[in-house]
Design a protein around this motif. Structure first.
Motif, PDB file in Angstrom:
ATOM      1  N   UNK A  88     -10.643  69.592  44.216  1.00  0.00           N
ATOM      2  CA  UNK A  88     -10.757  70.230  42.502  1.00  0.00           C
ATOM      3  C   UNK A  88      -9.442  69.405  42.004  1.00  0.00           C
ATOM      4  N   UNK A  89      -8.140  69.905  42.884  1.00  0.00           N
ATOM      5  CA  UNK A  89      -7.483  69.670  42.744  1.00  0.00           C
ATOM      6  C   UNK A  89      -7.026  67.766  42.205  1.00  0.00           C
ATOM      7  N   UNK A  90      -7.537  67.269  42.495  1.00  0.00           N
ATOM      8  CA  UNK A  90      -7.601  66.084  42.447  1.00  0.00           C
ATOM      9  C   UNK A  90      -7.886  65.356  41.115  1.00  0.00           C
ATOM     10  N   UNK A  91      -9.121  65.894  40.340  1.00  0.00           N
ATOM     11  CA  UNK A  91      -9.458  65.471  39.599  1.00  0.00           C
ATOM     12  C   UNK A  91      -8.340  66.522  38.259  1.00  0.00           C
ATOM     13  N   UNK A  92      -8.434  67.118  38.589  1.00  0.00           N
ATOM     14  CA  UNK A  92      -7.224  67.756  37.293  1.00  0.00           C
ATOM     15  C   UNK A  92      -6.202  67.462  37.681  1.00  0.00           C
ATOM     16  N   UNK A  93      -5.479  66.941  38.247  1.00  0.00           N
ATOM     17  CA  UNK A  93      -4.204  66.084  38.581  1.00  0.00           C
ATOM     18  C   UNK A  93      -4.323  64.440  37.634  1.00  0.00           C
ATOM     19  N   UNK A  94      -5.594  64.373  38.207  1.00  0.00           N
ATOM     20  CA  UNK A  94      -6.252  62.502  37.489  1.00  0.00           C
ATOM     21  C   UNK A  94      -6.273  62.164  36.241  1.00  0.00           C
ATOM     22  N   UNK A  95      -7.015  63.155  36.121  1.00  0.00           N
ATOM     23  CA  UNK A  95      -7.217  64.119  34.224  1.00  0.00           C
ATOM     24  C   UNK A  95      -5.971  64.015  33.423  1.00  0.00           C
ATOM     25  N   UNK A 115      -1.135  64.356  28.161  1.00  0.00           N
ATOM     26  CA  UNK A 115      -1.226  64.771  29.666  1.00  0.00           C
ATOM     27  C   UNK A 115      -2.110  65.897  29.900  1.00  0.00           C
ATOM     28  N   UNK A 116      -1.143  66.772  29.435  1.00  0.00           N
ATOM     29  CA  UNK A 116      -1.825  69.068  29.027  1.00  0.00           C
ATOM     30  C   UNK A 116      -3.067  68.806  28.626  1.00  0.00           C
ATOM     31  N   UNK A 117      -3.725  67.938  27.844  1.00  0.00           N
ATOM     32  CA  UNK A 117      -5.086  67.984  26.918  1.00  0.00           C
ATOM     33  C   UNK A 117      -5.837  67.312  28.250  1.00  0.00           C
ATOM     34  N   UNK A 118      -5.150  66.338  28.797  1.00  0.00           N
ATOM     35  CA  UNK A 118      -6.384  65.921  29.894  1.00  0.00           C
ATOM     36  C   UNK A 118      -6.420  66.643  30.876  1.00  0.00           C
ATOM     37  N   UNK A 119      -5.727  67.504  31.757  1.00  0.00           N
ATOM     38  CA  UNK A 119      -5.230  68.210  32.295  1.00  0.00           C
ATOM     39  C   UNK A 119      -6.315  69.572  32.182  1.00  0.00           C
ATOM     40  N   UNK A 120      -6.298  70.173  30.922  1.00  0.00           N
ATOM     41  CA  UNK A 120      -7.233  71.287  30.257  1.00  0.00           C
ATOM     42  C   UNK A 120      -8.368  70.802  31.021  1.00  0.00           C
ATOM     43  N   UNK A 121      -9.131  69.934  30.414  1.00  0.00           N
ATOM     44  CA  UNK A 121     -10.255  69.329  29.792  1.00  0.00           C
ATOM     45  C   UNK A 121     -10.610  69.055  31.711  1.00  0.00           C
ATOM     46  N   UNK A 125     -13.653  71.511  33.185  1.00  0.00           N
ATOM     47  CA  UNK A 125     -14.909  70.669  34.084  1.00  0.00           C
ATOM     48  C   UNK A 125     -14.609  71.201  35.227  1.00  0.00           C
ATOM     49  N   UNK A 126     -13.558  71.340  36.198  1.00  0.00           N
ATOM     50  CA  UNK A 126     -14.101  71.932  37.733  1.00  0.00           C
ATOM     51  C   UNK A 126     -14.444  72.773  37.281  1.00  0.00           C
ATOM     52  N   UNK A 131     -18.042  78.261  38.673  1.00  0.00           N
ATOM     53  CA  UNK A 131     -18.555  78.824  38.578  1.00  0.00           C
ATOM     54  C   UNK A 131     -20.238  78.411  38.991  1.00  0.00           C
ATOM     55  N   UNK A 132     -20.516  77.299  38.640  1.00  0.00           N
ATOM     56  CA  UNK A 132     -22.482  77.157  38.686  1.00  0.00           C
ATOM     57  C   UNK A 132     -22.796  77.325  39.977  1.00  0.00           C
ATOM     58  N   UNK A 133     -21.739  76.189  40.280  1.00  0.00           N
ATOM     59  CA  UNK A 133     -21.993  76.160  42.186  1.00  0.00           C
ATOM     60  C   UNK A 133     -21.658  78.288  43.297  1.00  0.00           C
ATOM     61  N   UNK A 134     -21.069  79.172  41.841  1.00  0.00           N
ATOM     62  CA  UNK A 134     -20.832  80.621  42.582  1.00  0.00           C
ATOM     63  C   UNK A 134     -22.130  81.369  42.104  1.00  0.00           C
ATOM     64  N   UNK A 135     -22.702  80.520  41.417  1.00  0.00           N
ATOM     65  CA  UNK A 135     -23.344  81.338  40.785  1.00  0.00           C
ATOM     66  C   UNK A 135     -24.992  80.985  41.756  1.00  0.00           C
ATOM     67  N   UNK A 136     -24.993  79.849  41.597  1.00  0.00           N
ATOM     68  CA  UNK A 136     -26.058  79.673  42.212  1.00  0.00           C
ATOM     69  C   UNK A 136     -25.831  79.756  43.415  1.00  0.00           C
ATOM     70  N   UNK A 137     -24.867  79.664  44.689  1.00  0.00           N
ATOM     71  CA  UNK A 137     -24.862  80.367  45.644  1.00  0.00           C
ATOM     72  C   UNK A 137     -25.071  82.802  45.975  1.00  0.00           C
ATOM     73  N   UNK A 138     -25.443  82.636  45.059  1.00  0.00           N
ATOM     74  CA  UNK A 138     -25.417  84.118  45.189  1.00  0.00           C
ATOM     75  C   UNK A 138     -26.905  83.877  45.198  1.00  0.00           C
ATOM     76  N   UNK A 139     -27.626  83.107  44.239  1.00  0.00           N
ATOM     77  CA  UNK A 139     -28.999  83.466  44.509  1.00  0.00           C
ATOM     78  C   UNK A 139     -29.527  82.419  45.676  1.00  0.00           C
ATOM     79  N   UNK A 140     -28.535  81.501  46.321  1.00  0.00           N
ATOM     80  CA  UNK A 140     -29.583  80.891  47.738  1.00  0.00           C
ATOM     81  C   UNK A 140     -28.310  80.479  48.361  1.00  0.00           C
TER      82      UNK A 140
END
Length: 191
Positions: A88-95, A115-121, A125-126, A131-140
């Protein structure tokens, strides 16, 4: 979290094309509605002005999206090359870098705020993806982030081997079907 994406030189072209298409479709919808709304009274004029607005402004929006996608992917691939890992750090730094690079002509202050706005966005997203991956990991537990599956899951439309699941209602198996047969099977499964 593991990402399954194209290798880097191809990823840049793919992301640029996807960003161009998002800009084209989204820009056309937005500009059509804006042209329709701002047109003089009369349905014919509104429909025509919506199309004129799409023709005038959508190519610029699509091009801007494509430049953003190309810059983001280039920085992302550079980070993957130097860090030797995809996370995820690659995407955040890239943003952040993309926001700064694209605002470079407007001065240091605007560069920093973009740069700050791109980083925050990208962090949002990441974070939402995590969060979605964690929620689905709890279920399956078979789709927990960071774990590789020994056996890849088969998409629903793949052909199943003879005799394994051919007794399921509406299963396609290995025989050929016409479109009419497929529609009948789909309506039978939906009921």
């Amino acid at each position: 979290m593991e990402y399954y994406r194209q290798p880097c030189p191809i990823r840049i072209v793919e992301d640029t094309g996807c960003a161009f298409m998002m800009g084209t479709i989204g820009g056309a919808l937005f500009q059509y509605m804006k042209g329709f709304r701002d047109a003089p009274v009369g349905l014919r004029r509104r429909l025509n002005d919506g199309l004129v607005s799409v023709k005038l402004r959508t190519p610029g929006i699509a091009g801007s999206f494509a430049v953003w996608g190309a810059t983001f992917s280039t920085v992302d691939c550079t980070l993957v090359h130097y860090r030797q890992q995809e996370d995820s750090w690659n995407s955040i730094i890239s943003g952040a870098a993309t926001g700064g690079i694209l605002a470079a002509r407007q001065g240091i202050r605007q560069m920093a705020s973009s740069a700050i706005f791109g980083c925050l966005v990208m962090a949002l997203i990441e974070g939402a993806g995590s969060v979605v991956a964690t929620i689905y990991a709890d279920e399956d537990p078979s789709i927990a982030p960071g774990e590789t599956q020994d056996k890849p899951q088969r998409p629903q439309w793949d052909v199943v081997q003879e005799g394994s699941q051919n007794d399921l209602p509406g299963h396609m198996g290995t025989s050929t079907h016409s479109i009419l047969d497929l529609v009948k099977m789909a309506s039978g499964v939906i009921k």
